[in-house]
Design a protein around this motif. Structure first.
Motif, PDB file in Angstrom:
ATOM      1  N   ALA A  49      72.828  13.779  69.374  1.00  0.00           N
ATOM      2  CA  ALA A  49      72.354  13.620  67.997  1.00  0.00           C
ATOM      3  C   ALA A  49      72.727  14.812  67.116  1.00  0.00           C
ATOM      4  N   ARG A  50      73.289  15.840  67.704  1.00  0.00           N
ATOM      5  CA  ARG A  50      73.727  17.008  66.943  1.00  0.00           C
ATOM      6  C   ARG A  50      75.244  17.044  66.804  1.00  0.00           C
ATOM      7  N   ASP A  51      75.901  15.955  67.123  1.00  0.00           N
ATOM      8  CA  ASP A  51      77.357  15.902  67.004  1.00  0.00           C
ATOM      9  C   ASP A  51      77.751  16.064  65.529  1.00  0.00           C
ATOM     10  N   PRO A  52      78.758  16.882  65.244  1.00  0.00           N
ATOM     11  CA  PRO A  52      79.158  17.117  63.847  1.00  0.00           C
ATOM     12  C   PRO A  52      79.493  15.849  63.075  1.00  0.00           C
ATOM     13  N   SER A  53      79.996  14.828  63.748  1.00  0.00           N
ATOM     14  CA  SER A  53      80.384  13.599  63.056  1.00  0.00           C
ATOM     15  C   SER A  53      79.195  12.889  62.421  1.00  0.00           C
TER      16      SER A  53
ATOM     17  N   ARG B 184      59.181  24.379  53.829  1.00  0.00           N
ATOM     18  CA  ARG B 184      59.670  24.998  55.064  1.00  0.00           C
ATOM     19  C   ARG B 184      60.295  23.950  55.984  1.00  0.00           C
ATOM     20  N   ARG B 185      59.698  22.770  56.059  1.00  0.00           N
ATOM     21  CA  ARG B 185      60.276  21.715  56.895  1.00  0.00           C
ATOM     22  C   ARG B 185      61.623  21.250  56.349  1.00  0.00           C
ATOM     23  N   THR B 186      61.682  21.096  55.039  1.00  0.00           N
ATOM     24  CA  THR B 186      62.941  20.686  54.421  1.00  0.00           C
ATOM     25  C   THR B 186      64.022  21.737  54.640  1.00  0.00           C
ATOM     26  N   ASP B 187      63.657  22.994  54.464  1.00  0.00           N
ATOM     27  CA  ASP B 187      64.606  24.089  54.673  1.00  0.00           C
ATOM     28  C   ASP B 187      65.129  24.092  56.101  1.00  0.00           C
ATOM     29  N   SER B 188      64.243  23.867  57.041  1.00  0.00           N
ATOM     30  CA  SER B 188      64.641  23.868  58.448  1.00  0.00           C
ATOM     31  C   SER B 188      65.663  22.768  58.736  1.00  0.00           C
ATOM     32  N   MET B 189      65.426  21.590  58.186  1.00  0.00           N
ATOM     33  CA  MET B 189      66.356  20.481  58.399  1.00  0.00           C
ATOM     34  C   MET B 189      67.705  20.768  57.747  1.00  0.00           C
ATOM     35  N   LEU B 190      67.686  21.305  56.543  1.00  0.00           N
ATOM     36  CA  LEU B 190      68.941  21.588  55.848  1.00  0.00           C
ATOM     37  C   LEU B 190      69.745  22.654  56.582  1.00  0.00           C
ATOM     38  N   ARG B 191      69.077  23.701  57.037  1.00  0.00           N
ATOM     39  CA  ARG B 191      69.780  24.750  57.773  1.00  0.00           C
ATOM     40  C   ARG B 191      70.375  24.207  59.067  1.00  0.00           C
ATOM     41  N   SER B 192      69.609  23.394  59.772  1.00  0.00           N
ATOM     42  CA  SER B 192      70.088  22.836  61.039  1.00  0.00           C
ATOM     43  C   SER B 192      71.287  21.923  60.807  1.00  0.00           C
ATOM     44  N   ALA B 193      71.192  21.061  59.821  1.00  0.00           N
ATOM     45  CA  ALA B 193      72.292  20.134  59.544  1.00  0.00           C
ATOM     46  C   ALA B 193      73.561  20.890  59.171  1.00  0.00           C
ATOM     47  N   ALA B 194      73.418  21.945  58.378  1.00  0.00           N
ATOM     48  CA  ALA B 194      74.581  22.740  57.988  1.00  0.00           C
ATOM     49  C   ALA B 194      75.209  23.424  59.196  1.00  0.00           C
TER      50      ALA B 194
ATOM     51  N   ASP C 251      66.095  28.740  47.774  1.00  0.00           N
ATOM     52  CA  ASP C 251      67.330  29.506  47.632  1.00  0.00           C
ATOM     53  C   ASP C 251      67.957  29.810  48.989  1.00  0.00           C
ATOM     54  N   GLU C 252      67.118  30.233  49.936  1.00  0.00           N
ATOM     55  CA  GLU C 252      67.621  30.691  51.229  1.00  0.00           C
ATOM     56  C   GLU C 252      68.367  29.597  51.989  1.00  0.00           C
ATOM     57  N   SER C 253      67.770  28.423  52.092  1.00  0.00           N
ATOM     58  CA  SER C 253      68.412  27.348  52.853  1.00  0.00           C
ATOM     59  C   SER C 253      69.629  26.792  52.120  1.00  0.00           C
ATOM     60  N   LEU C 254      69.546  26.711  50.788  1.00  0.00           N
ATOM     61  CA  LEU C 254      70.680  26.194  50.017  1.00  0.00           C
ATOM     62  C   LEU C 254      71.868  27.141  50.101  1.00  0.00           C
ATOM     63  N   LEU C 255      71.608  28.424  50.044  1.00  0.00           N
ATOM     64  CA  LEU C 255      72.693  29.394  50.132  1.00  0.00           C
ATOM     65  C   LEU C 255      73.356  29.332  51.502  1.00  0.00           C
ATOM     66  N   LEU C 256      72.561  29.233  52.565  1.00  0.00           N
ATOM     67  CA  LEU C 256      73.136  29.112  53.906  1.00  0.00           C
ATOM     68  C   LEU C 256      74.001  27.866  54.000  1.00  0.00           C
ATOM     69  N   ALA C 257      73.521  26.753  53.453  1.00  0.00           N
ATOM     70  CA  ALA C 257      74.295  25.514  53.485  1.00  0.00           C
ATOM     71  C   ALA C 257      75.606  25.678  52.721  1.00  0.00           C
TER      72      ALA C 257
ATOM     73  N   SER D 187      81.746  20.161  58.195  1.00  0.00           N
ATOM     74  CA  SER D 187      82.319  18.865  57.803  1.00  0.00           C
ATOM     75  C   SER D 187      81.523  18.139  56.715  1.00  0.00           C
ATOM     76  N   THR D 188      80.329  18.588  56.433  1.00  0.00           N
ATOM     77  CA  THR D 188      79.477  17.890  55.472  1.00  0.00           C
ATOM     78  C   THR D 188      80.059  17.950  54.061  1.00  0.00           C
ATOM     79  N   ARG D 189      80.151  16.781  53.432  1.00  0.00           N
ATOM     80  CA  ARG D 189      80.657  16.696  52.071  1.00  0.00           C
ATOM     81  C   ARG D 189      79.600  16.208  51.080  1.00  0.00           C
ATOM     82  N   GLU D 190      78.454  15.816  51.622  1.00  0.00           N
ATOM     83  CA  GLU D 190      77.393  15.306  50.752  1.00  0.00           C
ATOM     84  C   GLU D 190      76.040  15.821  51.224  1.00  0.00           C
ATOM     85  N   VAL D 191      75.285  16.421  50.327  1.00  0.00           N
ATOM     86  CA  VAL D 191      73.930  16.889  50.608  1.00  0.00           C
ATOM     87  C   VAL D 191      73.009  16.366  49.516  1.00  0.00           C
TER      88      VAL D 191
END
Length: 308
Positions: free
Chosen positions: A47-51, A82-92, A109-115, A98-102
């Motif tokens: 479930a963590r495959d980049p595709s 915090r939950r949203t940030d965690s998901m965004l950081r993990s997905a990035a 700021d912190e999670s968006l900048l990392l992404a 390869s992600t083209r859409e968020v």
């Protein structure tokens, strides 16, 4: 769980990673996160495959759980952020770039900048209702993600015209901008959901934002400015600076006039969809001590200029 996995003589935990990934491509982001990742280790790894993260779209979750208001008071809390940030950081991290859409809400700021740092090929970014995203972060996003073609910063009140200008200058392929505001004409519809202090913080200078859009987003085709406080002057700047506009949503822009909209839209030869303001504003939504005397509003909205 073991019985379910061994159903019909099959041990689903022993499926190859490729097969699992193929199955997971058909799941929603919520099902992937809350379901597949929690079954067992092999499922979690698959479930963590980049595709699976070419798109990180949480909008279906928000639309499904927000009800008629498409929002919920619990989403405006530090815990949810915090939950949203965690998901965004993990997905990035898992996407391998390869992600083209968020599409997310209530990130920081912190999670968006990392992404942004990990997703240089990002083309679509929607961070609506993110009160903790600021100009400082957006300045870095502008430089890190030059391929943006669609941006939604609706209801993000810590983002100003400075960010719009930088995004436009750094992202020459930008064709869609959504910069909507909460209904400041009738804040009662958000009562009990969105913090009152945030509603009161609605940016005041719509013309300054309009000037930034006009100056830097020459290829813009689709523009949403619901409940913006821009005036006819700002709209005129947009019509001159964004000649390729095909659609424009001005619902709730109470500082505009019918005549001004007609003059501005007449210059946009490609414009095929125009949502005009609804100038009928019930007296019940106003508080006279905040908005002034009703006689003034009665006179203004009775003139032919405001009949649409």
């Amino acid at each position: 769980m073991a019985m379910a996995m061994a159903m019909e003589g099959r041990d689903w935990s022993e499926m190859t990673a490729a097969c699992l990934t193929n199955v997971f491509l058909r799941l929603s982001l919520e099902d992937l996160w809350k379901g597949a990742m929690r079954v067992c280790r092999s499922w979690r790894d698959a479930a963590r495959d980049p595709s699976l993260f070419s798109s990180f779209d949480m909008e279906p979750f928000f639309l499904a759980h927000g009800g008629a208001t498409s929002d919920a008071s619990a989403w405006w809390t530090p815990e949810f952020r915090r939950r949203t940030d965690s998901m965004l950081r993990s997905a990035a991290q898992w996407s391998g770039g390869s992600t083209r859409e968020v599409r997310v809400r209530h990130c920081s700021d912190e999670s968006l900048l990392l992404a942004a740092e990990r997703l240089p090929n990002l083309e679509i970014l929607s961070i609506r209702s993110s009160p903790n995203v600021t100009d400082s972060c957006m300045a870095k996003v502008a430089s890190l993600c030059p391929n943006l073609r669609e941006l939604d910063v609706s209801f993000c009140y810590e983002i100003s015209s400075k960010s719009l200008l930088l995004i436009g200058q750094s992202c020459p392929n930008l064709t869609t901008l959504k910069r909507n505001f909460l209904n400041w004409l009738d804040p009662s519809q958000h009562a009990g959901i969105i913090p009152a202090e945030y509603l009161d913080a609605c940016p005041q200078d719509g013309d300054e934002e309009a000037a930034a859009i006009a100056k830097s987003m020459i290829k813009l085709r689709h523009l949403e400015l619901r409940f913006s406080k821009l005036t006819v002057r700002g709209l005129a700047l947009i019509s001159e600076g964004c000649p390729e506009l095909e659609s424009m949503d001005l619902f709730g822009c109470a500082n505009l006039t019918s005549r001004g909209i007609e003059q501005a839209s007449s210059k946009l030869k490609n414009l095929t969809a125009l949502v005009k303001p609804n100038f009928y504003i019930p007296r019940s939504v106003f508080h006279t001590e905040r908005y002034g005397h009703w006689r003034l509003y009665d006179e203004r909205f009775q003139t032919n200029v405001f009949q649409i």
